[in-house]
Write an enzyme that holds these catalytic residues in place. Structure first.
Site, PDB file in Angstrom:
ATOM      1  N   LYS A 200      80.829  15.557  63.701  1.00  0.00           N
ATOM      2  CA  LYS A 200      81.326  15.737  65.062  1.00  0.00           C
ATOM      3  C   LYS A 200      82.443  14.726  65.356  1.00  0.00           C
ATOM      4  O   LYS A 200      83.500  15.077  65.828  1.00  0.00           O
ATOM      5  CB  LYS A 200      80.148  15.563  66.031  1.00  0.00           C
ATOM      6  CG  LYS A 200      80.498  15.730  67.467  1.00  0.00           C
ATOM      7  CD  LYS A 200      79.246  15.662  68.325  1.00  0.00           C
ATOM      8  CE  LYS A 200      79.631  15.471  69.775  1.00  0.00           C
ATOM      9  NZ  LYS A 200      78.486  15.414  70.662  1.00  0.00           N
ATOM     10  N   GLU A 206      78.838   7.097  56.618  1.00  0.00           N
ATOM     11  CA  GLU A 206      78.219   7.757  55.459  1.00  0.00           C
ATOM     12  C   GLU A 206      79.018   9.009  55.068  1.00  0.00           C
ATOM     13  O   GLU A 206      79.356   9.225  53.902  1.00  0.00           O
ATOM     14  CB  GLU A 206      76.775   8.186  55.783  1.00  0.00           C
ATOM     15  CG  GLU A 206      75.789   7.059  55.960  1.00  0.00           C
ATOM     16  CD  GLU A 206      75.665   6.597  57.403  1.00  0.00           C
ATOM     17  OE1 GLU A 206      76.627   6.798  58.188  1.00  0.00           O
ATOM     18  OE2 GLU A 206      74.611   6.037  57.750  1.00  0.00           O
ATOM     19  N   GLY A 260      74.950  16.303  68.425  1.00  0.00           N
ATOM     20  CA  GLY A 260      74.802  16.417  66.969  1.00  0.00           C
ATOM     21  C   GLY A 260      73.529  17.133  66.561  1.00  0.00           C
ATOM     22  O   GLY A 260      73.538  18.043  65.728  1.00  0.00           O
ATOM     23  N   ARG A 261      72.405  16.751  67.155  1.00  0.00           N
ATOM     24  CA  ARG A 261      71.119  17.329  66.729  1.00  0.00           C
ATOM     25  C   ARG A 261      70.872  18.705  67.325  1.00  0.00           C
ATOM     26  O   ARG A 261      69.821  19.298  67.095  1.00  0.00           O
ATOM     27  CB  ARG A 261      69.988  16.364  67.088  1.00  0.00           C
ATOM     28  CG  ARG A 261      69.980  15.866  68.515  1.00  0.00           C
ATOM     29  CD  ARG A 261      69.068  14.646  68.676  1.00  0.00           C
ATOM     30  NE  ARG A 261      69.105  14.089  70.023  1.00  0.00           N
ATOM     31  CZ  ARG A 261      69.984  13.196  70.445  1.00  0.00           C
ATOM     32  NH1 ARG A 261      70.938  12.768  69.635  1.00  0.00           N
ATOM     33  NH2 ARG A 261      69.946  12.727  71.677  1.00  0.00           N
ATOM     34  N   GLU A 346      65.223  11.187  68.264  1.00  0.00           N
ATOM     35  CA  GLU A 346      66.528  10.696  68.730  1.00  0.00           C
ATOM     36  C   GLU A 346      66.727  11.100  70.192  1.00  0.00           C
ATOM     37  O   GLU A 346      67.420  10.417  70.939  1.00  0.00           O
ATOM     38  CB  GLU A 346      67.661  11.248  67.846  1.00  0.00           C
ATOM     39  CG  GLU A 346      68.965  10.476  67.960  1.00  0.00           C
ATOM     40  CD  GLU A 346      69.952  10.783  66.845  1.00  0.00           C
ATOM     41  OE1 GLU A 346      70.001  10.059  65.839  1.00  0.00           O
ATOM     42  OE2 GLU A 346      70.702  11.766  66.980  1.00  0.00           O
ATOM     43  N   HIS A 377      46.628  17.745  50.605  1.00  0.00           N
ATOM     44  CA  HIS A 377      46.243  16.921  49.448  1.00  0.00           C
ATOM     45  C   HIS A 377      46.923  15.563  49.504  1.00  0.00           C
ATOM     46  O   HIS A 377      47.022  14.876  48.486  1.00  0.00           O
ATOM     47  CB  HIS A 377      46.589  17.677  48.166  1.00  0.00           C
ATOM     48  CG  HIS A 377      45.805  18.948  48.051  1.00  0.00           C
ATOM     49  ND1 HIS A 377      44.551  19.001  47.472  1.00  0.00           N
ATOM     50  CD2 HIS A 377      46.064  20.198  48.529  1.00  0.00           C
ATOM     51  CE1 HIS A 377      44.097  20.244  47.555  1.00  0.00           C
ATOM     52  NE2 HIS A 377      44.980  20.984  48.200  1.00  0.00           N
ATOM     53  N   LYS A 506      74.286   0.237  62.993  1.00  0.00           N
ATOM     54  CA  LYS A 506      75.602   0.616  62.447  1.00  0.00           C
ATOM     55  C   LYS A 506      76.566  -0.571  62.523  1.00  0.00           C
ATOM     56  O   LYS A 506      77.264  -0.887  61.570  1.00  0.00           O
ATOM     57  CB  LYS A 506      76.218   1.753  63.273  1.00  0.00           C
ATOM     58  CG  LYS A 506      75.670   3.128  63.032  1.00  0.00           C
ATOM     59  CD  LYS A 506      76.555   4.133  63.783  1.00  0.00           C
ATOM     60  CE  LYS A 506      75.866   5.437  64.024  1.00  0.00           C
ATOM     61  NZ  LYS A 506      76.604   6.338  64.912  1.00  0.00           N
TER      62      LYS A 506
HETATM   63  O1  LIG Z   1      78.363  14.388  63.254  1.00  0.00           O
HETATM   64  P1  LIG Z   1      78.571  12.934  63.246  1.00  0.00           P
HETATM   65  O2  LIG Z   1      79.535  12.487  64.295  1.00  0.00           O
HETATM   66  O3  LIG Z   1      79.023  12.478  61.873  1.00  0.00           O
HETATM   67  O4  LIG Z   1      77.214  12.220  63.579  1.00  0.00           O
HETATM   68  C1  LIG Z   1      76.093  12.346  62.744  1.00  0.00           C
HETATM   69  C2  LIG Z   1      74.840  11.887  63.402  1.00  0.00           C
HETATM   70  O5  LIG Z   1      74.957  10.535  63.800  1.00  0.00           O
HETATM   71  C3  LIG Z   1      74.332  10.328  65.060  1.00  0.00           C
HETATM   72  O6  LIG Z   1      75.325  10.169  65.998  1.00  0.00           O
HETATM   73  C4  LIG Z   1      73.469   9.108  65.058  1.00  0.00           C
HETATM   74  O7  LIG Z   1      72.513   9.130  64.071  1.00  0.00           O
HETATM   75  C5  LIG Z   1      73.557  11.623  65.286  1.00  0.00           C
HETATM   76  O8  LIG Z   1      73.297  11.855  66.617  1.00  0.00           O
HETATM   77  C6  LIG Z   1      74.448  12.621  64.657  1.00  0.00           C
HETATM   78  O9  LIG Z   1      73.794  13.825  64.430  1.00  0.00           O
END
Ligand SMILES: O=P(O)(O)OC[C@H]1O[C@](O)(CO)[C@@H](O)[C@@H]1O
Length: 538
Positions: A200, A206, A260-261, A346, A377, A506
């Site tokens: 987003k 990452e 995002g979620r 979250e 199990h 972060k």
């Molecule tokens: O889509 P982005 O901006 O890379 O964010 C990834 C994820 O990081 C967060 O902002 C924090 O973990 C989530 O809410 C989101 O889904």
């Protein structure tokens, strides 16, 4: 008005150690009375300790908290995410044939439809072999690089809908651990691979790190010219996708009102759409839309998202059970618990109310789980005999997708229902003693052995049953949980749509990176962190 749980807590206390089985003895219609249905789904919450009086009080919370007004505020584009000044409109992404939805006076639906149409056109071209890589070969593999909501939604849905996959294979890279991207790319041919950078913000460390690694991998074989044809981006940040070298026609944008979620319904679902095709993806959206309709129109006592939320509040805030297990008896829902962890934790893992004051009660529970029967199990021992009560949410379908293996499906269903029954029924000391007597034990040893075999029972669980895990049903289930999170959040008076709690880690990671790399010193760091840096730096 802030909710007050005192009356509910008093009802809970008054019930004492009342057994759920007694509720069934008193009311022969309990199973149907404590169940609700929506478009083919059956939610049975009769195996909980909620009775008519406590349910009435729980339903009263919805009015006190103003859930109906807030629900309409959400659907109509008001900025209910008020710590970020944003509307919350993932529902617009599945508002396929609904009316206009305005944010700041502007109807967002033309933009939603336009992006969906672009995604569909691209998916059709790719699936027909017309959108190709630079070598002219069709795309056979798709790598979605994203994390959190930009990963969990598509990977969960891709796994869930495997029987419907008739397009390219999808792979998912999320962890910044180089092992993840390495292992995924190792089996792939850059000439036939499309890399989707799903972020987003297009700043998540990452994702951007993995995207650069994938870019270098691709450029090594195809040269810089390959980037424009082999990379797509799903993002709200058009300027940043251009900097990365992604061709504008392969950028699928969305607005900041999609959290995002909550984003699998739109561009973030592109990998899923490529795999199952636009028509089947639409079925998934239609399932979500059907749940939206149900949530907006069904009376509270029959409203699945509201009931799930109230059962959740009962178990967590009233009974004090701090966790809940999500236990799908559906192997293909293996990533659903992880998906729901982000969705629920979250969203509702907050410690202050909307107005910034401390919450006077616990916020959302710890959510965890694993598909049955594997969990049986592993951790069911604790669920049955541990000292803590873990409310369990079972899910199971009437049919599997393997008609030749219907006997296995029956066994699966039997296990699911048996676990729910066992949690409620338990096994008394008398019953356990009788069993051990038949095995030849007597005296003190008989009692000792029997006590190990007692199941306290009276442990609550719910069952969500569905016909078959089709794209439509998956859409229903995901939207059901989204709205459940919303209702719980409104009752608790928190903002379910921000996530400030992920920021500090972060920031500290960014500051520690140069310390580990040896380009900065660790001034101001605590002794433990410095010792670990010293051990771990290479
Ligand atoms: O889509 P982005 O901006 O890379 O964010 C990834 C994820 O990081 C967060 O902002 C924090 O973990 C989530 O809410 C989101 O889904």
């Amino acid at each position: 008005m802030p909710v007050d749980f005192a009356a509910l807590k008093a009802l809970h206390a008054a019930a004492g150690d009342r057994h759920i089985l007694d509720l069934f003895s008193r009311d022969p219609d309990r199973a149907t009375e404590f169940s609700a249905r929506a478009d083919g789904l059956l939610f049975d919450y009769s195996k909980t300790n909620i009775d008519a009086q406590s349910r009435e009080a729980l339903l009263g919370l919805l009015d006190t908290a103003g859930v109906a007004e807030k629900r309409e505020a959400m659907f109509s584009g008001e900025k209910i995410n008020d710590t970020e000044g944003r509307a919350v409109l993932h529902t617009a992404l599945r508002n396929l044939d609904g009316g206009p939805v305005t944010v700041g006076g502007k109807d967002v639906m033309p933009g939603v439809r336009d992006t969906l149409a672009r995604m569909e056109a691209f998916a059709d071209r790719l699936r027909r072999g017309e959108a190709t890589g630079v070598s002219g070969a069709p795309f056979e593999d798709v790598v979605n690089i994203g994390i959190g909501g930009s990963d969990l939604g598509p990977v969960m849905a891709y796994e869930a809908l495997k029987p419907y996959v008739d397009g390219p294979r999808c792979h998912f890279v999320s962890n910044v651990d180089g092992a993840h991207v390495h292992d995924v790319l190792a089996g792939l041919d850059p000439r036939t691979t499309l890399v989707i950078v799903a972020s987003k913000t297009f700043t998540t460390i990452e994702t951007m790190t993995n995207a650069k690694t994938a870019r270098a991998w691709l450029v090594e074989t195809l040269g810089e010219a390959g980037v424009a044809r082999h990379f797509a981006a799903l993002s709200t940040a058009g300027d940043k996708t251009a900097e990365f070298g992604i061709a504008p026609d392969l950028v699928f944008g969305f607005e900041d009102w999609v959290g995002g979620r909550y984003s699998v319904w739109g561009p973030i679902g592109l990998s899923l759409m490529l795999a199952i095709g636009p028509r089947t993806f639409t079925d998934f959206l239609r399932g979500g839309q059907a749940m939206d309709r149900h949530f907006r129109t069904a009376p509270w006592a029959e409203n699945l998202p509201a009931l799930l939320a109230l059962v959740g509040i009962w178990h967590n805030q009233i009974c004090g059970h701090a966790t809940r297990a999500v236990l799908p008896y559906e192997q293909r829902l293996l990533r659903l618990p992880a998906y729901l962890q982000q969705l629920e934790m979250e969203s509702n893992g907050k410690r202050v109310a909307m107005d910034g004051t401390d919450l006077p009660f616990d916020s959302g529970p710890v959510v965890w789980g694993e598909p049955g029967t594997n969990g049986q199990h592993a951790f069911y021992q604790l669920i049955h005999q541990g000292t803590r009560v873990v409310p369990c949410e079972f899910m199971v379908g009437k049919y599997g997708h393997e008609p030749d293996l219907a006997h296995q499906h029956e066994l699966l269903v039997a296990n699911c229902l048996a676990q729910s029954e066992a949690l409620m029924r338990g096994r008394s000391l008398v019953e356990a003693t009788e069993i051990m007597e038949t095995k030849g034990f007597s005296g003190a040893e008989l009692e000792r052995q029997a006590r190990h075999r007692v199941f306290p029972g009276n442990r609550p669980s719910t069952v969500l049953a569905y016909e078959k895990l089709t794209p439509f049903v998956l859409g229903q289930i995901v939207a059901l949980y989204e709205h459940r999170v919303f209702v719980e959040g409104v009752i608790l008076g928190i903002n379910s749509y921000d996530q400030w709690g992920v920021e500090l880690g972060k920031e500290l990671a960014l500051a520690l990176h140069p310390v580990l790399a040896g380009t900065a010193d660790g001034a101001g760091k605590d002794g433990s962190t410095l010792q670990l840096v010293d051990y771990l730096k290479t």
